[in-house]
Design an enzyme around this catalytic site. Structure first.
Site, PDB file in Angstrom:
ATOM      1  N   GLU A   1      21.573  -8.942  74.585  1.00  0.00           N
ATOM      2  CA  GLU A   1      21.816  -8.663  76.009  1.00  0.00           C
ATOM      3  C   GLU A   1      20.567  -8.077  76.682  1.00  0.00           C
ATOM      4  OE1 GLU A   1      25.561  -6.658  76.798  1.00  0.00           O
ATOM      5  OE2 GLU A   1      24.758  -5.765  78.629  1.00  0.00           O
TER       6      GLU A   1
ATOM      7  N   LYS B   1      31.805   0.810  76.054  1.00  0.00           N
ATOM      8  CA  LYS B   1      31.081  -0.415  75.678  1.00  0.00           C
ATOM      9  C   LYS B   1      29.593  -0.233  75.966  1.00  0.00           C
ATOM     10  CE  LYS B   1      29.480  -4.820  76.135  1.00  0.00           C
ATOM     11  NZ  LYS B   1      28.210  -5.289  76.708  1.00  0.00           N
TER      12      LYS B   1
ATOM     13  N   HIS C   1      19.292  -6.394  86.349  1.00  0.00           N
ATOM     14  CA  HIS C   1      19.604  -7.569  85.537  1.00  0.00           C
ATOM     15  C   HIS C   1      18.888  -8.793  86.088  1.00  0.00           C
ATOM     16  CE1 HIS C   1      23.038  -6.787  82.698  1.00  0.00           C
ATOM     17  NE2 HIS C   1      22.814  -5.624  83.230  1.00  0.00           N
TER      18      HIS C   1
ATOM     19  N   ASP D   1      27.083  -1.623  59.007  1.00  0.00           N
ATOM     20  CA  ASP D   1      28.307  -2.346  59.348  1.00  0.00           C
ATOM     21  C   ASP D   1      28.771  -1.931  60.753  1.00  0.00           C
ATOM     22  OD1 ASP D   1      30.931  -3.200  59.604  1.00  0.00           O
ATOM     23  OD2 ASP D   1      31.537  -2.597  57.589  1.00  0.00           O
TER      24      ASP D   1
HETATM   25  C1  MEV Z   1      27.349  -3.856  80.188  1.00  0.00           C
HETATM   26  O1  MEV Z   1      26.993  -4.428  78.948  1.00  0.00           O
HETATM   27  C2  MEV Z   1      27.644  -2.373  80.023  1.00  0.00           C
HETATM   28  C3  MEV Z   1      28.157  -1.666  81.284  1.00  0.00           C
HETATM   29  O2  MEV Z   1      29.304  -2.342  81.787  1.00  0.00           O
HETATM   30  C4  MEV Z   1      28.521  -0.257  80.878  1.00  0.00           C
HETATM   31  C5  MEV Z   1      29.232   0.546  81.942  1.00  0.00           C
HETATM   32  O3  MEV Z   1      29.881  -0.046  82.808  1.00  0.00           O
HETATM   33  O4  MEV Z   1      29.144   1.789  81.861  1.00  0.00           O
HETATM   34  C6  MEV Z   1      27.127  -1.690  82.387  1.00  0.00           C
END
Ligand code: MEV
Length: 430
Positions: free
Chosen positions: A85, A269, A383, A285
């Site tokens: 990513e 995430k 991005h 892992d």
């Molecule tokens: C994207 O890979 C991760 C985000 O969505 C994390 C977040 O929203 O805090 C940008």
């Protein structure tokens, strides 16, 4: 004075030059340097892959980047990250740079203790079975230790034995034995599973019950790593955003995740973007780490944010992240994978705990990168800039051409291969 992880202009160098900078920084041998590029089959070969898993037909590549600027407990570290990513490595590096302004990351961890679970069924009197197991605790722990004399010699081994009764399961009551086992520098799945299997027969004898599952728990709540940072508000100011506004925005973003599982999943995430990238780079892992992270995030009975963000009295941003971190620096792919070996050498860690602490610091930095962007200009701007850069490079732009083409595409709002090609043609005609 130790080496600095500040690498100005690193991102502008061609790949091979960056690798050389890292090789020099980490004293890599020519073979280790070659493993990074995979030259001459020095990275993971199909033959080696065939020894790791079954039915191998090839190997699968992912980008390996280096996050710069990290300072952890006063030591500068370069952090290898494996991830597909865009923005993740850049985000971590940038936030690590901001964190330096507040002294970098402070980290700590608990001993590397894993929990092994043994399920005992068909018990007439679970309370009596529990008392019987606890009466034999010492001999059961000794037996567990006899399975891995090496880890015991290194100071690890059984630490405790606990018994839980699950009264209310879909099939009625059952008793669960927890073997607490210090795995030292190994992730420890094999040693814990072996010990749990070894304890099954004696536990059946002691309780008169029947043992079902014998397996470690990925909710490694006794093997925690923690990272904290303090970032001066002025270091967070940029463009039209004053530092105080950025700090407040980050705290508001965290409050959202703290209160709402839908947001917490995405917030976490973002943390795992950083965590997994280092876990993968070091051959660990990542499914185990993911499972542990999300179970820990739900330990109160409600899924919530793994990190916390707030303000100190002076208005500085303060952040912390605590989570299970069952990683090793010996055994499994950490030793078998040639690139994981190089990643561990770059990190220059002496223990699994030190690696765990670095990983959590990267998770916190990554979380900050996402919140800072989300609370201000949004994440798409950054991005799109990276996307434009990748497109410019893919059509063959080099050196300063890349920056000029990126700038034009962003200004025009058209980020595409045909446009990049046309701009490159213009460049060539200059
Ligand atoms: C994207 O890979 C991760 C985000 O969505 C994390 C977040 O929203 O805090 C940008």
């Amino acid at each position: 004075m130790g080496k600095s992880s500040r690498l100005p202009g690193f991102y502008k160098k061609p790949v091979a030059e960056r690798a050389k900078v890292v090789a020099e920084w980490a004293d890599l041998t020519p073979e280790e340097l070659a493993a990074l590029s995979g030259e001459g089959g020095t990275a993971l070969s199909p033959e080696l892959a065939d020894k790791l898993i079954e039915n191998v037909v090839g190997v699968y590549g992912l980008p390996l980047g280096i996050a710069a600027n990290f300072q952890i407990n006063g030591r500068d570290v370069l952090v290898p990250m494996v991830i597909e990513e865009p923005s993740v490595v850049a985000g971590a590096s940038f936030m690590a740079k901001l964190a330096r302004a507040g002294g970098g990351f402070r980290t700590s961890s608990t001993p590397p203790e894993m929990i092994g679970q043994i399920q005992v069924l068909d018990l007439e009197d679970p309370e009596a079975a529990r008392a019987a197991i606890l009466a034999h605790k010492d001999e059961l722990m000794e037996l567990a230790d006899s399975c891995d004399k090496v880890v015991v010699r290194l100071g690890g081994g059984s630490r405790d034995l606990e018994v839980r009764i699950l009264d209310d399961t879909p099939i009625g009551p059952m008793l669960i034995v927890h073997l607490i086992f210090d795995c030292r520098d190994a992730m420890g799945a094999n040693m814990v599973n072996t010990a749990c299997e070894r304890l099954a027969a004696p536990i059946e004898r002691i309780t008169g019950g029947r043992v079902g599952l014998r397996i470690l728990s990925n909710l490694a709540e006794r093997r925690l790593a923690r990272a904290e940072c303090t970032i001066p508000a002025e270091a967070l100011a940029f463009d039209e955003y004053p530092g105080e506004r950025v700090v407040n925005g980050i705290v508001e973003a965290w409050a959202f995740a703290a209160a709402d599982p839908y947001r917490a999943a995405t917030h976490n995430k973002g943390i795992m973007n950083g965590v997994d990238a280092v876990v993968i780079a070091t051959g660990n892992d990542w499914r185990a780490i993911e499972a542990g992270a999300h179970a820990y995030a739900a330990r109160s009975g409600r899924y919530t944010s793994l990190s916390t963000w707030g303000k100190d009295e002076a208005g500085n941003l303060i952040g912390s992240l605590e989570m299970p971190m069952a990683v090793g620096i010996v055994g499994g792919a950490t030793r078998a994978h040639p690139v994981a070996q190089v990643a561990l050498k770059i990190l220059n860690v002496r223990s699994a705990r030190e690696l765990a602490e670095i990983i959590v610091a990267v998770g916190l930095a990554q979380n900050l990168a996402a919140l800072r962007a989300l609370a201000t200009e949004g994440i798409q701007k950054g991005h799109m800039a990276l996307h434009a850069r990748q497109i410019a490079i893919s059509v063959g732009a080099t050196g300063e051409q890349i920056d000029r083409i990126v700038e034009r595409m962003l200004q025009e709002g058209e980020i595409s291969q045909p446009r990049a090609q046309a701009l490159l043609k213009e460049e060539s005609g200059k």
